[in-house]
Write a protein that holds these residues in place. Structure first.
Motif, PDB file in Angstrom:
ATOM      1  N   ARG A 146      -8.050  33.166  -2.980  1.00 42.27           N
ATOM      2  CA  ARG A 146      -8.628  32.848  -1.937  1.00 42.27           C
ATOM      3  C   ARG A 146      -9.937  33.634  -1.753  1.00 42.27           C
ATOM      4  NH1 ARG A 146      -5.516  33.182   2.126  1.00 42.27           N
ATOM      5  NH2 ARG A 146      -4.737  30.801   2.002  1.00 42.27           N
ATOM      6  N   ALA A 147      -9.710  35.071  -1.966  1.00 41.47           N
ATOM      7  CA  ALA A 147     -10.942  35.902  -1.825  1.00 41.47           C
ATOM      8  C   ALA A 147     -11.847  35.739  -3.004  1.00 41.47           C
ATOM      9  CB  ALA A 147     -10.161  37.410  -1.803  1.00 41.47           C
ATOM     10  N   VAL A 148     -11.252  35.620  -4.268  1.00 43.39           N
ATOM     11  CA  VAL A 148     -12.240  35.696  -5.467  1.00 43.39           C
ATOM     12  C   VAL A 148     -12.964  34.149  -5.249  1.00 43.39           C
ATOM     13  CG1 VAL A 148     -12.208  34.699  -8.008  1.00 43.39           C
ATOM     14  CG2 VAL A 148     -10.737  36.835  -6.877  1.00 43.39           C
ATOM     15  N   LEU A 149     -12.722  33.086  -4.941  1.00 42.35           N
ATOM     16  CA  LEU A 149     -13.276  31.685  -4.562  1.00 42.35           C
ATOM     17  C   LEU A 149     -14.225  31.941  -3.520  1.00 42.35           C
ATOM     18  CD1 LEU A 149     -10.788  29.325  -5.737  1.00 42.35           C
ATOM     19  CD2 LEU A 149     -12.406  30.403  -7.033  1.00 42.35           C
ATOM     20  N   THR A 150     -13.722  32.538  -2.371  1.00 44.78           N
ATOM     21  CA  THR A 150     -14.769  32.772  -1.278  1.00 44.78           C
ATOM     22  C   THR A 150     -15.899  33.603  -1.530  1.00 44.78           C
ATOM     23  OG1 THR A 150     -12.984  32.238   0.272  1.00 44.78           O
ATOM     24  CG2 THR A 150     -14.939  33.317   1.088  1.00 44.78           C
ATOM     25  N   ALA A 151     -15.672  34.731  -2.518  1.00 43.88           N
ATOM     26  CA  ALA A 151     -16.640  35.789  -2.488  1.00 43.88           C
ATOM     27  C   ALA A 151     -17.819  35.322  -3.529  1.00 43.88           C
ATOM     28  CB  ALA A 151     -16.121  36.805  -3.126  1.00 43.88           C
ATOM     29  N   SER A 152     -17.179  34.222  -4.435  1.00 42.80           N
ATOM     30  CA  SER A 152     -17.989  33.517  -5.415  1.00 42.80           C
ATOM     31  C   SER A 152     -18.694  32.246  -5.001  1.00 42.80           C
ATOM     32  CB  SER A 152     -17.260  32.770  -6.710  1.00 42.80           C
ATOM     33  OG  SER A 152     -16.468  33.920  -7.215  1.00 42.80           O
ATOM     34  N   GLY A 153     -18.625  32.107  -3.602  1.00 44.31           N
ATOM     35  CA  GLY A 153     -19.045  30.673  -3.052  1.00 44.31           C
ATOM     36  C   GLY A 153     -18.628  29.400  -3.113  1.00 44.31           C
ATOM     37  N   LEU A 154     -17.324  29.567  -3.292  1.00 48.11           N
ATOM     38  CA  LEU A 154     -16.487  28.349  -3.508  1.00 48.11           C
ATOM     39  C   LEU A 154     -15.646  28.134  -2.385  1.00 48.11           C
ATOM     40  CD1 LEU A 154     -16.204  28.703  -7.558  1.00 48.11           C
ATOM     41  CD2 LEU A 154     -17.731  27.207  -6.285  1.00 48.11           C
ATOM     42  N   ASP A 155     -16.004  28.154  -1.333  1.00 46.18           N
ATOM     43  CA  ASP A 155     -15.215  27.976  -0.326  1.00 46.18           C
ATOM     44  C   ASP A 155     -14.425  26.648  -0.223  1.00 46.18           C
ATOM     45  OD1 ASP A 155     -17.561  29.824   0.317  1.00 46.18           O
ATOM     46  OD2 ASP A 155     -16.630  30.230   2.262  1.00 46.18           O
TER      47      ASP A 155
END
Length: 139
Positions: free
Chosen positions: A30-39
């Motif tokens: 979840r953190a990786v995708l959120t940090a990559s703008g893929l919420d």
């Protein structure tokens, strides 16, 4: 939104074979995708990750090795363990509390796969899923 870095991006995590592994891996993805703008994909990816890691905790062997890869049009999450037993999707009866994990991952993902270790690498396997990045979110 979207990924604004050089692609592909690769992230890895090794989690101990403990009951906390599903939560740890879910939060990591979840953190990786959120940090990559893929919420938009973060919750689905987190749920699928949790299901795969839970299967490893219940039926696998050894630590969980997780990899997340972000490409231009898709995200792949791979969950590897050292157990030789292959997962088998099944439909659980409505009164069964377990048995829906792989069915759920298959239903939520765009692609699901299994890779078996080469004999020289061990006796384990990797189960993975991919989610397509919506065009409006892609870099």
């Amino acid at each position: 939104m979207g990924v604004h870095a050089e692609l592909p991006l690769h992230y890895t995590l090794t989690a101990p074979a403990l009951p906390t592994a599903p939560r740890l891996c879910r939060d990591f993805v979840r953190a990786v995708l959120t940090a990559s703008g893929l919420d938009l994909l973060a919750e689905t990816a987190a749920m699928c990750t949790s299901e795969l890691v839970t299967n490893v905790h219940r039926h696998g062997k050894g630590d969980v090795r997780l990899a997340a890869t972000i490409e231009r049009t898709w995200v792949r999450v791979t969950v590897h363990d050292d157990g030789p037993a292959l997962p088998s999707p099944r439909r659980a009866a409505s009164d069964e509390p377990n048995g829906r994990g792989l069915f759920l991952v298959t239903a939520l993902s765009d692609v699901v796969g299994l890779t078996i270790d080469e004999p020289s690498e061990g006796t384990g396997k990797a189960v993975w899923f991919e989610l397509n990045i919506p065009p409006e979110s892609a870099a």
